[in-house]
Write a protein that holds these residues in place. Structure first.
Motif, PDB file in Angstrom:
ATOM      1  N   LEU A  54       0.828  -1.209   0.000  1.00 22.81           N
ATOM      2  CA  LEU A  54       0.000   0.000   0.000  1.00 22.81           C
ATOM      3  C   LEU A  54       0.862   1.258   0.000  1.00 22.81           C
ATOM      4  N   TYR A  55       1.940   1.211   0.747  1.00 26.31           N
ATOM      5  CA  TYR A  55       2.838   2.353   0.855  1.00 26.31           C
ATOM      6  C   TYR A  55       3.484   2.650  -0.502  1.00 26.31           C
ATOM      7  N   LEU A  56       3.942   1.554  -1.142  1.00 23.51           N
ATOM      8  CA  LEU A  56       4.565   1.705  -2.454  1.00 23.51           C
ATOM      9  C   LEU A  56       3.566   2.276  -3.455  1.00 23.51           C
ATOM     10  N   ARG A  57       2.348   1.739  -3.383  1.00 18.67           N
ATOM     11  CA  ARG A  57       1.308   2.181  -4.306  1.00 18.67           C
ATOM     12  C   ARG A  57       1.056   3.682  -4.111  1.00 18.67           C
TER      13      ARG A  57
ATOM     14  N   LEU B  31       3.903   5.695  -5.659  1.00 22.60           N
ATOM     15  CA  LEU B  31       3.943   5.703  -7.112  1.00 22.60           C
ATOM     16  C   LEU B  31       2.792   6.500  -7.711  1.00 22.60           C
ATOM     17  N   ARG B  32       1.647   6.519  -6.994  1.00 25.33           N
ATOM     18  CA  ARG B  32       0.468   7.180  -7.558  1.00 25.33           C
ATOM     19  C   ARG B  32       0.309   8.603  -7.052  1.00 25.33           C
ATOM     20  N   ARG B  33       1.306   9.091  -6.323  1.00 20.97           N
ATOM     21  CA  ARG B  33       1.158  10.411  -5.731  1.00 20.97           C
ATOM     22  C   ARG B  33       0.833  11.450  -6.794  1.00 20.97           C
ATOM     23  N   GLY B  34      -0.188  12.261  -6.507  1.00 17.60           N
ATOM     24  CA  GLY B  34      -0.479  13.364  -7.415  1.00 17.60           C
ATOM     25  C   GLY B  34      -1.435  13.031  -8.527  1.00 17.60           C
TER      26      GLY B  34
END
Ligand code: CUA
Length: 304
Positions: free
Chosen positions: A38-41, A44-47
């Motif tokens: 979840l953290y990685l996701r 990567l999807r920030r913004g």
């Protein structure tokens, strides 16, 4: 000769504790993997602007999942605590273990046997351990047989020791207790009921009297050098209580609290120069001549 046992859980308490350990490891790993993903996701999807799933994620991941995980862990822990006996059955063998810096005094009140760094027990029988300390806090732990418990000064803690299979199990001090904490080990020797009775009979006998010139000389050296001020040998005038009882020292598997195999070479090194092998122990370097040392070791090796 009983075999050394390494690794396996060989007591009922150890088996339960091992199962609980696996539950904790698997659950802990699963939680780590899920939240890591979840953290990685999120990184990567920030913004990309999708905020809609936030409250749902907090409800399931932050409330429901921890509640489920904590409940499961609590359930398994309580079940393990119920299965691991805190008190031995009535009529069990009693063994009193006193921690010292850095060795273990072992006493069987029923048989009046004193030993050190080696606990003999019959298999398939609960043994009531009464743990205390002569100095600082130590901790009794035989990983293959069960949980650990502290030895506290001026207090007696009780626990139960039981082995399902014959063997020699290594135990260790599990609480830092000074310079030689790492060299404060012991062995539990689990044998059949009849072998245990044999051991009891043998251990109740006073020490062998020296039967050769060399061993008689060794016994003289023992008293001249003042070894008797700290060590006891039943059947002689030696009744020191500072260090391990030596009445049957030759029958033990190790010396220096599990740190050296009990053989002529190690015994010689130990008696002549304990400070070089285990710095800080109460036993001073004996400064004996080579003849005296040889005779003393020869005498000690008759104490089966
Ligand atoms: Cu005793 Cu660490």
């Amino acid at each position: 000769m009983v075999e050394n046992v390494v690794g396996a859980a060989s007591g009922p308490a150890a088996a339960d504790i091992r199962s609980l350990t696996w539950v904790l490891v698997v659950l802990g790993t699963a939680v780590f993997v899920v939240f890591g993903a979840l953290y990685l996701r999120a990184l990567l999807r920030r913004g990309d602007g999708d905020q809609g799933s936030g409250p749902r994620l907090i409800f399931w991941g932050g409330l429901v999942m921890p509640a489920v995980v904590v409940t499961v862990v609590l359930g398994f822990t309580l079940a393990t605590m119920r299965n691991v006996p805190a008190q031995a059955e009535a009529g069990s063998i009693v063994v009193e273990v006193t921690g010292h810096q850095w060795w273990w005094e072992v006493y069987y009140p029923e048989h009046d046997i004193t030993s050190a760094n080696e606990i003999h027990i019959p298999v398939h029988r609960q043994v009531e351990l009464r743990l205390t300390s002569a100095d600082v806090v130590h901790s009794f732990w035989v990983p293959a047989l069960g949980g650990k418990l502290d030895l506290l000064p001026e207090r007696v803690n009780e626990t139960v020791l039981e082995a399902s299979d014959p063997g020699v199990y290594r135990g260790a001090c599990a609480e830092f207790c000074g310079l030689q904490h790492a060299k404060m080990a012991f062995q539990v020797v689990a044998v059949s009921e009849s072998e245990f009775q044999e051991w009891v009979e043998g251990s109740r006998r006073p020490a062998e009297q020296p039967s050769t010139d060399l061993t008689s000389r060794g016994m003289e050296v023992f008293f001249d050098a003042g070894c008797d001020e700290c060590h006891a040998i039943t059947g002689t005038a030696a009744d020191g209580r500072v260090g391990p009882d030596l009445t049957h020292v030759a029958s033990r598997q190790s010396i220096a609290a599990g740190s050296l195999d009990n053989n002529t070479e190690n015994l010689t090194r130990w008696v002549s120069n304990p400070q070089s092998l285990k710095q800080g122990v109460e036993m001073p370097d004996m400064e004996l001549s080579e003849d005296e040392l040889g005779a003393l070791v020869a005498y000690l090796e008759t104490l089966e």
